[in-house]
Scaffold this active site. Structure first.
Site, PDB file in Angstrom:
ATOM      1  N   LYS A  44      41.889   1.152  29.243  1.00 47.91           N
ATOM      2  CA  LYS A  44      40.518   1.307  29.732  1.00 47.91           C
ATOM      3  C   LYS A  44      40.494   1.259  31.266  1.00 47.91           C
ATOM      4  CE  LYS A  44      38.481  -0.624  25.510  1.00 47.91           C
ATOM      5  NZ  LYS A  44      37.554  -1.637  24.937  1.00 47.91           N
ATOM      6  N   TYR A  84      32.508   6.234  20.337  1.00 59.19           N
ATOM      7  CA  TYR A  84      31.960   4.944  19.876  1.00 59.19           C
ATOM      8  C   TYR A  84      30.711   5.118  19.012  1.00 59.19           C
ATOM      9  CZ  TYR A  84      35.107   2.172  22.882  1.00 59.19           C
ATOM     10  OH  TYR A  84      36.206   1.556  23.452  1.00 59.19           O
ATOM     11  N   ARG A 120      47.153  -2.763  16.591  1.00 58.57           N
ATOM     12  CA  ARG A 120      45.994  -3.673  16.644  1.00 58.57           C
ATOM     13  C   ARG A 120      46.471  -5.121  16.770  1.00 58.57           C
ATOM     14  NH1 ARG A 120      40.480  -2.082  17.077  1.00 58.57           N
ATOM     15  NH2 ARG A 120      39.955  -3.867  15.789  1.00 58.57           N
ATOM     16  N   THR A 126      39.066  -8.429  19.376  1.00 59.89           N
ATOM     17  CA  THR A 126      38.114  -7.748  20.274  1.00 59.89           C
ATOM     18  C   THR A 126      37.759  -8.634  21.469  1.00 59.89           C
ATOM     19  OG1 THR A 126      37.212  -6.552  18.393  1.00 59.89           O
ATOM     20  CG2 THR A 126      35.840  -6.637  20.369  1.00 59.89           C
ATOM     21  N   ARG A 137      45.385  -8.407  24.913  1.00 55.72           N
ATOM     22  CA  ARG A 137      44.113  -9.009  25.346  1.00 55.72           C
ATOM     23  C   ARG A 137      44.261 -10.525  25.572  1.00 55.72           C
ATOM     24  NH1 ARG A 137      40.371  -5.571  21.096  1.00 55.72           N
ATOM     25  NH2 ARG A 137      40.061  -3.715  22.373  1.00 55.72           N
ATOM     26  N   VAL A 144      34.982 -10.018  26.710  1.00 61.32           N
ATOM     27  CA  VAL A 144      34.960  -8.958  25.696  1.00 61.32           C
ATOM     28  C   VAL A 144      34.594  -7.601  26.298  1.00 61.32           C
ATOM     29  CG1 VAL A 144      32.551  -9.364  24.972  1.00 61.32           C
ATOM     30  CG2 VAL A 144      34.196  -8.423  23.342  1.00 61.32           C
ATOM     31  N   ASN A 147      38.056  -5.611  28.224  1.00 59.04           N
ATOM     32  CA  ASN A 147      39.211  -6.028  27.406  1.00 59.04           C
ATOM     33  C   ASN A 147      40.396  -5.049  27.435  1.00 59.04           C
ATOM     34  OD1 ASN A 147      38.093  -4.113  25.784  1.00 59.04           O
ATOM     35  ND2 ASN A 147      37.698  -5.444  24.038  1.00 59.04           N
ATOM     36  N   HIS A 150      41.929   0.041  24.223  1.00 58.08           N
ATOM     37  CA  HIS A 150      41.359   0.440  22.923  1.00 58.08           C
ATOM     38  C   HIS A 150      42.490   0.796  21.961  1.00 58.08           C
ATOM     39  CE1 HIS A 150      39.113   2.562  19.833  1.00 58.08           C
ATOM     40  NE2 HIS A 150      40.082   3.474  19.881  1.00 58.08           N
ATOM     41  N   GLU A 161      39.837  10.038  16.213  1.00 60.53           N
ATOM     42  CA  GLU A 161      39.919   9.812  17.662  1.00 60.53           C
ATOM     43  C   GLU A 161      40.968  10.725  18.306  1.00 60.53           C
ATOM     44  OE1 GLU A 161      40.489   5.549  17.878  1.00 60.53           O
ATOM     45  OE2 GLU A 161      38.458   5.165  17.140  1.00 60.53           O
TER      46      GLU A 161
HETATM   47  N1  UDP Z   1      32.283  -4.769  23.108  1.00 60.05           N
HETATM   48  C1  UDP Z   1      31.436  -5.425  23.997  1.00 60.05           C
HETATM   49  N2  UDP Z   1      30.718  -6.498  23.540  1.00 60.05           N
HETATM   50  C2  UDP Z   1      30.802  -6.942  22.260  1.00 60.05           C
HETATM   51  C3  UDP Z   1      31.669  -6.272  21.367  1.00 60.05           C
HETATM   52  C4  UDP Z   1      32.383  -5.180  21.823  1.00 60.05           C
HETATM   53  O1  UDP Z   1      31.350  -5.044  25.157  1.00 60.05           O
HETATM   54  O2  UDP Z   1      30.136  -7.930  21.913  1.00 60.05           O
HETATM   55  C5  UDP Z   1      33.075  -3.609  23.586  1.00 60.05           C
HETATM   56  C6  UDP Z   1      34.544  -3.952  23.825  1.00 60.05           C
HETATM   57  O3  UDP Z   1      34.975  -3.196  24.952  1.00 60.05           O
HETATM   58  C7  UDP Z   1      35.192  -3.454  22.554  1.00 60.05           C
HETATM   59  C8  UDP Z   1      34.368  -2.192  22.293  1.00 60.05           C
HETATM   60  O4  UDP Z   1      33.051  -2.587  22.613  1.00 60.05           O
HETATM   61  O5  UDP Z   1      36.569  -3.204  22.733  1.00 60.05           O
HETATM   62  C9  UDP Z   1      34.419  -1.657  20.896  1.00 60.05           C
HETATM   63  O6  UDP Z   1      34.054  -2.684  19.987  1.00 60.05           O
HETATM   64  P1  UDP Z   1      34.848  -2.889  18.620  1.00 60.05           P
HETATM   65  O7  UDP Z   1      34.058  -3.839  17.784  1.00 60.05           O
HETATM   66  O8  UDP Z   1      35.194  -1.555  18.033  1.00 60.05           O
HETATM   67  O9  UDP Z   1      36.169  -3.647  19.112  1.00 60.05           O
HETATM   68  P2  UDP Z   1      37.702  -3.176  19.227  1.00 60.05           P
HETATM   69  O10 UDP Z   1      37.960  -2.232  18.084  1.00 60.05           O
HETATM   70  O11 UDP Z   1      37.861  -2.513  20.580  1.00 60.05           O
HETATM   71  O12 UDP Z   1      38.486  -4.439  19.120  1.00 60.05           O
HETATM   72 MG    MG Z   2      36.895  -0.544  17.455  1.00 59.92          MG
END
Ligand code: UDP
Ligand code: MG
Length: 184
Positions: A44, A84, A120, A126, A137, A144, A147, A150, A161
């Site tokens: 990112k 997203y 992952r 997350t 992370r 959050v 982070n 992705h 994707e």
């Molecule tokens: N995110 C955020 N606030 C939150 C949850 C998510 O800003 O409370 C952002 C964060 O950058 C995260 C992205 O949204 O990586 C996508 O969320 P997701 O739940 O898909 O998490 P990921 O798959 O990236 O772990």
């Molecule tokens: Mg996600």
């Protein structure tokens, strides 16, 4: 122990199995599976700004996964809204789109056995606060909303994707000469 000839033959046949066109989302096409499974990862804008590109790529490369696509790009808001789309109704959605489009990202496709799930695990939770040390992370970020990376959360998301971020001809099928030291 495989003879060099057999090892090479196995490599070539694995490589030929890997068809970049399979990454296009066609409902009736089988996903890449086994050692040809693919995931979409993106460093990112905060990861790029904080000079973490090399460190992050190093982890996946040293693990044994194969890099099959990579580009430095500034993603448009339209691309990120689509990427997203499942989070459309979340309160952080528009902030997330702005953050992700605020600077260059490194978009990548990595390949290997169980790469979606393993990547992952290597990335962590997350929320960095819930991520164990040793994960990306867990080691490199705090909040959050910043982070650093992705990673696709399922094989189906990975296919969607990859086809959103890459053209089929941007994905390389290549024989990794160390593959017989990584897989049986
Ligand atoms: N995110 C955020 N606030 C939150 C949850 C998510 O800003 O409370 C952002 C964060 O950058 C995260 C992205 O949204 O990586 C996508 O969320 P997701 O739940 O898909 O998490 P990921 O798959 O990236 O772990
Ligand atoms: Mg996600």
């Amino acid at each position: 122990m495989l003879s060099p000839g057999r090892a090479l033959a196995q490599l070539v046949s694995r490589t030929l199995d890997c068809d970049p066109s399979l990454q296009l989302v066609h409902l009736n096409k089988a996903p890449c599976t086994g050692v040809n499974e693919r995931t979409f990862l993106a460093i990112k804008p905060d990861g790029v700004q904080r000079h973490l590109i090399g460190e992050i790529i190093r982890r996946f490369e040293k693990k044994g996964f194969k890099l099959v696509g990579m580009k430095l790009m500034q993603a448009s808001e339209d691309l990120l809204k689509e990427h997203y789309i499942a989070l459309y109704d979340r309160p952080f959605y528009s902030h997330l789109v702005k953050y992700m489009s605020s600077g260059p990202v490194i978009a990548m496709v990595w390949q290997g056995l169980d790469v979606v799930k393993t990547a992952r695990a290597m990335i962590g939770e997350t929320n960095p606060a819930d991520s164990r040390p040793g994960t990306i992370r867990g080691d490199f970020c705090i909040e959050v909303s910043k982070n650093v990376i992705h990673g696709s959360d399922s094989i189906e998301s990975a296919q969607r994707e990859i086809s959103l971020w890459f053209h089929a001809d941007e994905l390389m099928c290549w024989a990794d000469s160390t593959e017989h030291w990584i897989y049986e």
